[in-house]
Design a protein around this motif. Structure first.
Motif, mmCIF file in Angstrom:
data_model
loop_
_atom_site.group_PDB
_atom_site.id
_atom_site.type_symbol
_atom_site.label_atom_id
_atom_site.label_comp_id
_atom_site.label_asym_id
_atom_site.label_seq_id
_atom_site.Cartn_x
_atom_site.Cartn_y
_atom_site.Cartn_z
ATOM 1 N N LEU A 198 0.830 -1.212 0.000
ATOM 2 C CA LEU A 198 0.000 0.000 0.000
ATOM 3 C C LEU A 198 0.864 1.261 0.000
ATOM 4 C CD1 LEU A 198 -2.725 -1.107 2.568
ATOM 5 C CD2 LEU A 198 -2.969 -0.955 0.086
ATOM 6 N N LEU A 199 1.952 1.204 0.741
ATOM 7 C CA LEU A 199 2.839 2.367 0.818
ATOM 8 C C LEU A 199 3.488 2.656 -0.535
ATOM 9 C CD1 LEU A 199 3.874 4.365 2.961
ATOM 10 C CD2 LEU A 199 5.838 2.869 3.280
ATOM 11 N N ARG A 200 3.888 1.617 -1.243
ATOM 12 C CA ARG A 200 4.479 1.832 -2.567
ATOM 13 C C ARG A 200 3.457 2.400 -3.547
ATOM 14 N NH1 ARG A 200 7.584 -3.958 -2.219
ATOM 15 N NH2 ARG A 200 9.546 -3.178 -1.295
ATOM 16 N N PRO A 213 7.591 12.903 0.193
ATOM 17 C CA PRO A 213 8.354 12.259 1.276
ATOM 18 C C PRO A 213 7.799 12.557 2.659
ATOM 19 C CG PRO A 213 9.833 13.269 -0.317
ATOM 20 C CD PRO A 213 8.459 13.747 -0.662
ATOM 21 N N ALA A 214 7.436 13.808 2.914
ATOM 22 C CA ALA A 214 6.921 14.168 4.234
ATOM 23 C C ALA A 214 5.593 13.483 4.517
ATOM 24 C CB ALA A 214 6.780 15.682 4.348
ATOM 25 N N GLU A 250 13.051 3.083 1.142
ATOM 26 C CA GLU A 250 13.241 3.161 -0.309
ATOM 27 C C GLU A 250 12.043 3.815 -0.984
ATOM 28 O OE1 GLU A 250 14.055 -0.755 -1.662
ATOM 29 O OE2 GLU A 250 15.999 -0.911 -0.651
ATOM 30 N N ALA A 251 10.829 3.497 -0.528
ATOM 31 C CA ALA A 251 9.639 4.102 -1.108
ATOM 32 C C ALA A 251 9.599 5.601 -0.838
ATOM 33 C CB ALA A 251 8.391 3.421 -0.547
ATOM 34 N N ILE A 252 9.946 6.003 0.370
ATOM 35 C CA ILE A 252 9.932 7.430 0.723
ATOM 36 C C ILE A 252 10.964 8.196 -0.092
ATOM 37 C CG2 ILE A 252 10.402 9.048 2.592
ATOM 38 C CD1 ILE A 252 9.198 6.994 4.518
ATOM 39 N N VAL A 253 12.152 7.636 -0.205
ATOM 40 C CA VAL A 253 13.212 8.314 -0.964
ATOM 41 C C VAL A 253 12.843 8.404 -2.439
ATOM 42 C CG1 VAL A 253 15.611 8.132 -1.712
ATOM 43 C CG2 VAL A 253 15.021 7.686 0.665
ATOM 44 N N ALA A 254 12.310 7.298 -2.987
ATOM 45 C CA ALA A 254 11.955 7.295 -4.407
ATOM 46 C C ALA A 254 10.840 8.288 -4.705
ATOM 47 C CB ALA A 254 11.544 5.889 -4.834
ATOM 48 N N VAL A 311 14.126 14.675 2.095
ATOM 49 C CA VAL A 311 13.542 13.517 2.776
ATOM 50 C C VAL A 311 13.671 13.728 4.277
ATOM 51 C CG1 VAL A 311 13.709 11.028 3.098
ATOM 52 C CG2 VAL A 311 14.126 12.039 0.838
ATOM 53 N N PRO A 312 12.595 13.549 5.023
ATOM 54 C CA PRO A 312 12.696 13.679 6.486
ATOM 55 C C PRO A 312 13.660 12.634 7.055
ATOM 56 C CG PRO A 312 10.399 13.645 5.774
ATOM 57 C CD PRO A 312 11.218 13.256 4.590
#
Length: 790
Positions: free
Chosen positions: A260-262, A277-278, A332-336, A345-346
């Protein structure tokens, strides 16, 4: 009329000036009109000042015409130009003093006044606009004009920053702004949540921009979590311990959340790349803050198991590994998601700590006890197997004996001294040590999974205690079963037969490699602990989990062990450093274990040596009373050429000659080619040890002789010559003491008619040539037994 004195003050403050002016307003006059009139007055005064500044500048420029005229004639020639420039410079310098200097100072004061008046005018403009905005807000909210409301709130923020809260009319400005922001948030909530849920990127972007523009960007993250969190929370509710073990269900939960996150990351990267990202970071944080308490409770319940079982640690390691995999996937998902926007990115470390917090809480304070119980359980199992093997032994064989020197004659079989029933003990000892070492290596692997070896000191303490318990029990069991080994040798007791001695030795010798294997296995565990400690110290450079607040570059990796060491400070690193190999540090990582293994080897070696010496001791026990050594001289004396070794000495020599073959049969029985060389070395070592101890035993018995006749000396010379030949066959030299006895016994051994003086001289020569103190003492002892004074 505007008074200029206030503007000329060094500490002039436009906000204070406006506030003071507003306090002069009458109660009936409107604030907007009052401030507008002041703005017009200041504008007129400013224009008047500008005109005066221009006029003063023109008059000042007319005062230096002569300088300009001289500059136009500078091209005449270089020499005259230099002179002219010097004259012009003098005239210009002269113009900067006196009336000219006063004009310049006046211009500077007028410029400062103009700047301050401009600042006051700008402040009045902001104040006027702020008053107008507060007046319009009710109508804007009535119309629900969201863009206009957002723009007005942004203007309010800017105006309040300029005007401040010291103006009586705007003292409650920040509170009123917060109220308006809350009203805007209520208006935006429903459409923003709907846009987020329906993946309407343009609408969500516009509404998010309104909140951020109005200074309420934090509400965007809360509203986003409110819209997207329910599906994620539903995946947690599906983790039901009643349907499946909690630890087994965790990986599926993490995988669903990560999926779900991706999906959210892909949509946000296109719809709101600068905010992605935030928002994702806030979403994961909200989810695990919501389930943290329940997560910890379920994990604690899943770790319940009988004491001594490694299951709790294995389950905890599995749960921690699943959480760590999720942390890396979420990072990885947040950075991407943020790579398409300009936003940073936090920090990801606090997020990782939040996800892993239930596992770390279960681990902290319980690891040493859980691992200690598991290792002690393995130690108890090894001790139980060893005890069972010890209780299944049998009795030893019998032995015969003869009348001459205690030698066996092949007659009636007599009961032999008790032979230790240690069949199976060696295998049980080595198997127990192998099982315990295997448990320790498994614990080391768990320590890596649970803490990246940050908990090595706790593991080393638990392993050392478990090994100590096993070794104490093993020494007690072996000591009980080996009690009485080598008890033969008491005068009058029958010597064990060669077969009985071989059987007893065959039963106890396997304990030698078994006890050595115990030490090797524990040394291997200690080496593994040291290597792990060195790896922790070498890798403790902040890699993977350091850099709080830094913008991580994918792939980002979190190191919980480094975080634990950082939290523990210098004491945690020092404890690991004490385990790592280093020059000048002889202290072992497992001190109790290594000391216990050494004590076990000493016990086994003493028992094996005592068992191997049982037959020679019994054979030599009757030598001090042997009549052959004290028979009278003269006709009854035995001719020297017919002297042959006593049966007891012969039997002892034959036993020693058969010893290598016996040891090879035992020590090489199960050895592969790789271990055959070590086994042969052990055979040679033990043959030499037993032979040396036998020679020492023989020497001690000879010291007990009451006297030695000349005929007895011949018999003793034959006995010792034979025994020294046996030692030579085994590749050994006779010890100094035994060589001294042999040399002394040979004096007058073949020439009974030699004079006493010649014997004394011969002993003197032997004494001078004897090797070492023991050799000289032996020569003196033989001479004393012969009654020869040296």
């Amino acid at each position: 009329m505007v008074e200029l004195d206030a503007f000329e003050a060094p500490d002039f403050d436009p906000v204070t000036y406006v506030n003071d002016y507003c306090q002069k307003k009458s109660q009936d006059a409107p604030m907007d009109r009052y401030l507008t009139e002041l703005e017009l007055r200041l504008q007129l005064v400013s224009e008047d000042i500008v005109g005066k500044l221009a006029d003063a500048s023109s008059r000042a420029s007319l005062r230096v015409p002569s300088a300009l005229k001289e500059l136009l004639n500078i091209q005449s020639d270089l020499a005259s130009a230099q002179a002219s420039m010097a004259e012009v410079q003098e005239r210009v310098n002269a113009s900067a003093v006196g009336p000219g200097a006063q004009a310049v100072d006046t211009l500077r004061q007028l410029e400062r006044v103009k700047g301050r008046m401009q600042t006051a005018a700008d402040t009045l403009v902001e104040a006027s606009g702020l008053a107008s905005l507060f007046h319009r807000m009710d109508s804007l909210f009535a119309d629900e004009d969201l863009p206009a409301i957002a723009a007005a709130l942004a203007g309010m923020q800017r105006g309040l920053r300029v005007v401040g809260d010291s103006v009586p009319g705007f003292a409650d400005g920040p509170a009123r702004l917060a109220t308006f922001q809350a009203r805007l948030r209520d208006l935006v909530r429903a459409p923003l949540v709907a846009a987020l849920q329906n993946r309407q990127g343009g609408e969500a972007q516009q509404l998010a921009g309104m909140l951020e523009g109005a200074g309420d960007g934090a509400s965007l993250e809360r509203l986003y979590c409110a819209a997207v969190l329910p599906p994620l929370r539903a995946t947690w509710e599906q983790v039901d311990p009643a349907r499946a073990p909690f630890v087994s269900a965790l990986p599926q939960f993490f995988e669903q959340v990560l999926g779900l996150l991706r999906g959210e990351a892909g949509w946000l990267a296109e719809a709101m790349p600068c905010r992605a990202p935030a928002l994702l970071h806030a979403l994961v944080t909200a989810l695990f803050e919501a389930v943290e308490a329940e997560h910890g409770a379920r994990l604690a319940a899943a770790l319940a198991a009988p004491r001594g079982s490694p299951v709790p640690l294995e389950r905890l390691a599995a749960a921690r590994a699943a959480a760590l995999d999720f942390v890396h996937g979420a990072a990885e998902a947040i950075v991407a998601a943020g790579q398409g926007g300009a936003a940073g990115v936090p920090p990801l470390e606090p997020l990782a700590e939040l996800v892993l917090r239930p596992c770390e809480a279960a681990l902290t304070g319980r690891y040493a006890a859980l691992e200690g119980d598991a290792l002690e359980s393995a130690a108890r199992a090894a001790v139980a197997a060893l005890t069972a093997a010890a209780s299944g032994g049998g009795a030893g064989a019998g032995a015969g004996g003869g009348p001459r020197g205690g030698a066996p004659t092949g007659g009636a079989v007599r009961a032999a001294p008790r032979t230790p029933a240690v069949e199976g003990l060696a295998a049980a000892l080595e198997a127990g040590a192998a099982g315990l070492a295997e448990a320790m290596h498994a614990a080391l692997a768990r320590c890596d999974l649970l803490s990246s070896h940050a908990l090595l000191p706790e593991l080393a303490g638990a392993a050392d205690e478990a090994a100590r318990q096993f070794l104490v029990a093993a020494r007690g069991t072996l000591a009980a079963r080996l009690a009485g080994a080598g008890e033969a040798g008491v005068p009058g007791a029958a010597a064990p037969s060669e077969a009985a001695a071989a059987a007893a030795l065959e039963a106890v010798v396997p304990l030698v490699p078994a006890s050595a294997a115990v030490g090797r296995r524990l040394a291997a565990v200690e080496a593994a602990l040291r290597a792990a400690a060195a790896a922790v110290l070498d890798g403790d450079s902040g890699a993977g989990g350091s850099g709080r607040g830094a913008q991580p570059a994918a792939p980002w990796r979190y190191n919980p062990g480094a975080a634990r060491l950082e939290a523990g400070g210098g004491a945690a690193r020092d404890a690991i450093a004490r385990l790592a190999p280093a020059a000048g540090r002889p202290t072992p990582a497992l001190p109790e274990a290594m000391a216990g293994a050494a004590a076990l080897q000493r016990l086994v070696h003493d028992a094996v040596l005592s068992t191997a010496l049982a037959r020679p001791r019994a054979l030599f026990a009757g030598l001090p009373a042997a009549r052959e050594y004290v028979a009278g001289d003269g006709a009854a004396a035995m001719p020297s050429f017919s002297a042959i070794p006593l049966p007891a000495v012969t039997a002892a020599g034959e036993y020693l000659l058969l010893l290598p073959q016996l040891l090879e049969a035992v020590l090489l029985r199960d050895e592969e080619s790789a271990g055959a060389e070590d086994a042969l070395a052990s055979v040679n070592e033990w043959t030499s040890r037993v032979a040396a101890a036998t020679a020492q035993e023989l020497t001690q018995r000879l010291r007990q002789l009451p006297r030695l006749t000349r005929g007895g000396a011949g018999q003793l010379a034959a006995d010792l010559e034979y025994f020294c030949n046996v030692l030579s066959t085994l590749g050994m030299e006779a010890p100094d003491a035994l060589a001294g006895w042999a040399a002394g016994a040979a004096v007058q051994g073949e020439e009974p008619g030699e004079a006493a003086g010649d014997a004394r001289a011969a002993f003197g020569e032997l004494l001078a040539a004897a090797e070492g103190k023991e050799g000289r003492d032996a020569v003196r002892a033989v001479a004393a037994l012969r009654g020869i004074q040296l």
